[in-house]
Design a protein around this motif. Structure first.
Motif, mmCIF file in Angstrom:
data_model
loop_
_atom_site.group_PDB
_atom_site.id
_atom_site.type_symbol
_atom_site.label_atom_id
_atom_site.label_comp_id
_atom_site.label_asym_id
_atom_site.label_seq_id
_atom_site.Cartn_x
_atom_site.Cartn_y
_atom_site.Cartn_z
ATOM 1 N N ARG A 96 -11.398 32.750 8.254
ATOM 2 C CA ARG A 96 -10.793 32.487 7.053
ATOM 3 C C ARG A 96 -9.174 32.953 7.251
ATOM 4 N NH1 ARG A 96 -15.245 34.079 2.798
ATOM 5 N NH2 ARG A 96 -16.084 32.384 2.077
ATOM 6 N N SER A 97 -8.971 33.821 7.792
ATOM 7 C CA SER A 97 -7.667 34.342 8.088
ATOM 8 C C SER A 97 -6.859 33.275 8.913
ATOM 9 C CB SER A 97 -7.624 35.711 8.799
ATOM 10 O OG SER A 97 -5.995 36.240 8.836
ATOM 11 N N ASP B 6 -6.220 30.109 6.875
ATOM 12 C CA ASP B 6 -5.122 30.212 6.018
ATOM 13 C C ASP B 6 -3.908 29.947 6.765
ATOM 14 O OD1 ASP B 6 -6.829 30.948 3.842
ATOM 15 O OD2 ASP B 6 -6.340 33.022 3.974
ATOM 16 N N HIS C 62 -3.504 26.274 7.659
ATOM 17 C CA HIS C 62 -3.215 25.497 6.311
ATOM 18 C C HIS C 62 -1.654 25.291 6.395
ATOM 19 C CE1 HIS C 62 -6.861 23.706 4.834
ATOM 20 N NE2 HIS C 62 -7.534 24.856 4.539
ATOM 21 N N ARG C 63 -1.233 26.452 6.296
ATOM 22 C CA ARG C 63 0.109 26.516 6.397
ATOM 23 C C ARG C 63 0.859 25.819 7.415
ATOM 24 N NH1 ARG C 63 4.290 28.783 8.866
ATOM 25 N NH2 ARG C 63 3.080 29.832 10.126
#
Length: 241
Positions: free
Chosen positions: A85-86, A89, A92-93
């Motif tokens: 998940r890290s 994230d 996604h950026r």
């Protein structure tokens, strides 16, 4: 479960420390036991309990280590999910940056393009990266899709290996590993959220899985009903004659 007094390179075990314990969030100290549930050198969860007396603290520590043991496989998968998940994230950026670059016809920032390429697998780079920083949107989308898929798969595996919570409750003192001396939050709450997410993902597979099982795998509707306990009316709704 093995109980030790120090870390080791591999295996699941518990580090037990008996003595004065500190609870930073409430700024108080008391004699007790600290447990660190470990997977090699990685902490999966931490528990601190107030217990008077060294022998009593050791015994209580052994009891709580045994009580958390049924959760170890699930917790290992969820630790991987947290790392993914890290990465997701960050991906996604980078996807946002790639979309902006594509929309305005400019190259991605050098640091961002390098980070995206480092995050991608060699196969992803081979098929989606042609060396042009103006055209990295396909690569960013591929990386995000893979990480989302891996998170989903990790949650499903966590659900598959989770014990019945009514038979193996997680003591409320267990927490996720903290950072900078701060507690990491309730382990039970974090596990509950993740298992519910994993269960929802599995639930959403039900209809397409039943359809595939009958149409392609050629199971009978009766077999599907007996295996899944899904009502015959539901199966017939999914597979009209």
């Amino acid at each position: 479960m093995d109980i030790t007094t120090g870390p080791r390179d591999k295996g699941v075990y518990t580090i037990r420390t008996v003595g004065t314990q500190t609870w930073p969030d409430e700024s108080w100290q008391a004699h007790g036991v600290r447990l660190e549930l470990m997977d090699g050198l990685q902490a999966l969860a931490v528990c601190k309990l107030e217990v008077a007396g060294t022998l009593a603290a050791e015994e209580r520590g052994a009891e709580e280590a045994a009580a958390i043991e049924p959760w170890t496989r699930t917790l290992r998968y969820l630790a991987v999910v947290r790392r993914l998940r890290s990465h997701l994230d960050s991906a996604h950026r980078l996807l946002d940056e790639a979309e902006d670059a594509d929309e305005y016809g400019r190259p991605m920032d050098d640091v961002d393009s390098a980070a995206l390429r480092a995050m991608a697998t060699s196969q992803e780079r081979e098929h989606n990266d042609h060396g042009d920083d103006y055209e990295l949107l396909p690569l960013a989308r591929t990386v995000v899709a893979r990480l989302e898929r891996q998170v989903d798969e990790g949650l499903r595996k966590a659900v598959a290996f989770a014990p019945d919570p009514s038979e193996a409750p997680i003591h409320p003192a267990w927490e996720l590993p903290g950072l900078g001396g701060m507690p990491g939050g309730s382990l039970a709450q974090a596990v509950a959220r993740d298992l519910l997410s994993g269960w929802a993902s599995v639930r959403d597979l039900r209809d397409p899985l039943i359809t595939w099982a009958v149409k392609d795998a050629e199971l009978t509707r009766t077999e599907v009903q007996q295996t899944t306990s899904v009502s015959r009316s539901t199966i017939n709704r999914l597979l009209p004659a």
